[in-house]
Design an enzyme around this catalytic site. Structure first.
Site, short mmCIF file in Angstrom:
data_model
loop_
_atom_site.label_atom_id
_atom_site.label_comp_id
_atom_site.label_asym_id
_atom_site.label_seq_id
_atom_site.Cartn_x
_atom_site.Cartn_y
_atom_site.Cartn_z
N CYS A 15 10.56 37.72 77.25
CA CYS A 15 11.27 38.74 77.88
C CYS A 15 10.38 40.00 77.71
O CYS A 15 9.55 40.18 76.86
CB CYS A 15 12.63 38.86 77.34
SG CYS A 15 12.92 39.07 75.74
N HIS A 45 11.98 35.67 67.17
CA HIS A 45 12.53 34.49 66.43
C HIS A 45 11.46 33.39 67.02
O HIS A 45 11.85 32.48 67.74
CB HIS A 45 13.82 34.00 66.62
CG HIS A 45 14.76 34.72 65.81
ND1 HIS A 45 16.30 35.19 65.87
CD2 HIS A 45 14.49 35.23 64.50
CE1 HIS A 45 16.65 35.92 64.83
NE2 HIS A 45 15.69 35.81 63.92
N GLU A 137 20.16 41.07 64.76
CA GLU A 137 20.78 42.15 65.68
C GLU A 137 22.07 42.39 65.49
O GLU A 137 22.61 43.40 65.19
CB GLU A 137 20.62 41.39 67.24
CG GLU A 137 21.12 42.31 67.94
CD GLU A 137 21.19 41.76 69.46
OE1 GLU A 137 20.32 40.88 69.98
OE2 GLU A 137 22.18 42.38 70.21
N THR A 170 23.22 40.96 72.57
CA THR A 170 22.64 40.81 73.72
C THR A 170 22.47 39.28 74.11
O THR A 170 22.34 39.14 75.25
CB THR A 170 21.51 41.56 73.57
OG1 THR A 170 20.53 40.79 72.63
CG2 THR A 170 21.76 43.06 73.45
N CYS A 198 22.12 40.83 77.72
CA CYS A 198 20.68 41.36 78.43
C CYS A 198 20.29 40.62 79.57
O CYS A 198 20.64 39.53 79.73
CB CYS A 198 19.60 41.60 77.49
SG CYS A 198 18.87 40.08 76.97
N SER A 272 11.67 34.20 73.36
CA SER A 272 10.68 34.55 72.47
C SER A 272 9.76 33.29 72.21
O SER A 272 9.01 33.35 71.21
CB SER A 272 11.26 34.75 71.11
OG SER A 272 12.16 33.96 70.73
S1 SF4 Z 1 17.88 41.79 73.84
FE1 SF4 Z 1 16.43 40.14 73.09
S2 SF4 Z 1 16.35 38.61 74.60
FE2 SF4 Z 1 17.16 40.61 75.54
S3 SF4 Z 1 15.34 41.79 76.35
FE3 SF4 Z 1 15.76 42.37 74.22
S4 SF4 Z 1 14.63 41.15 72.88
FE4 SF4 Z 1 14.65 40.15 74.82
#
Ligand code: SF4
Length: 301
Positions: A15, A45, A137, A170, A198, A272
């Protein structure tokens, strides 16, 4: 030989947040070729990304029994990189006090959630934050302030206020989050809701839900055991009524017996997961080649 039809679920690969974090780490090494550079936890990860960063002489320190604040005690010099999962303000303060140079690779979407929560705390709200305990996170948010309350299931804390703001990690499941929002709405009818899943997580889960009714016998999800969005893709496969769900990190973890009755297999991957690993799995199933495959770490970043 039995032929299996393989559906490549889109999108695949990193992403935007993961791409950005990897490029920040590489740029930091290019800018400071001789400095000690340490990642406070896994940048993203995936163990192969970690190994590829080691080739760039960027070391990761990780310990699932320690918070990021505690882990920071193990870094005494050079540059510390904060990972894509975000970091609480007290960690930045501690790193600066230790005299470390800071590079922040936090994903902008995580930073956005943190800012919204900080504003709501200033406005006098109690925060119900849906996330996973000890996920970096979530930890960067629930350790931020005593007004943030972590929600992991339908157990909802009793708060002495109606001024409640509800948001989330997210990478949660788009399906579960709606259920939890409904339960919280019952307990706090005046609560404000802000869905922070997200876009990268959302579109990957939606693509799996769209497989429902397409005669898929098995869903293979490629990703690291510690990746939350990977785990949620596996659960989304169950919601899409796909009979078999398989989560693997690479082709060498695939047990061909799991596919012995499958005619149509879908393959998806976490945000990831290096594309190389997913393509390797797809090629192996198409060619029915389940021999040991080398993983060329240099091709990962
Ligand atoms: S929150 Fe995590 S999964 Fe979503 S865009 Fe950011 S790094 Fe990628």
């Amino acid at each position: 030989m039995k032929q299996i039809q393989v559906i490549e679920v889109q999108p695949q690969g990193y992403c935007g947040g993961v791409l950005k974090a990897i490029s920040i780490a590489k740029e930091t090494r290019a800018k400071y070729p001789l400095e000690t550079i340490t990642l406070l936890g896994n940048l993203v990860h995936n163990k192969y990304v970690k190994q590829a960063l080691e080739l760039e002489n960027i070391k990761t320190i990780e310990n699932k029994n320690k918070t990021r604040l505690e882990l920071l005690d193990e870094i005494d010099q050079g540059i510390v990189i904060f990972t894509a999962h975000g970091v609480a303000p007290n960690i930045k303060e501690k790193a600066l006090k230790k005299g470390l140079k800071i590079v922040d690779a936090s994903c902008p979407f995580v930073v956005q959630t943190q800012k919204i929560i900080q504003q709501k705390i200033q406005d006098g709200y109690e925060i119900l934050y849906i996330g996973k305990y000890k996920h970096p996170e979530a930890e960067s948010i629930y350790t931020m302030d005593e007004h943030v309350h972590l929600i992991q299931d339908q157990t909802i804390p009793k708060l002495d206020t109606e001024k409640v703001f509800v948001t989330n990690q997210t990478t949660m499941s788009i399906y579960d989050i709606q259920e939890l929002f409904r339960a919280i709405k019952q307990a706090y009818p005046k609560a404000e809701f802000h869905d922070e899943i997200c876009n990268a997580t959302r579109v990957r889960q939606q693509a799996v839900l769209d497989l429902q009714g397409q005669g898929i016998d098995a869903l293979i999800v490629v990703g690291d055991p510690t990746s939350n969005n990977t785990q949620k893709l596996l659960e989304t496969g169950q919601q899409a009524q796909i009979p078999i769900g398989i989560k693997i990190q690479d082709i060498n973890e695939l047990d061909p017996n799991d596919l012995k009755d499958a005619k149509k297999v879908a393959v998806t991957s976490g945000a990831s997961t290096p594309t190389f690993l997913t393509k390797q799995i797809i090629r192996a199933i198409e060619n029915q080649d389940y021999s040991h495959h080398d993983i060329p770490i240099k091709q990962i970043l």
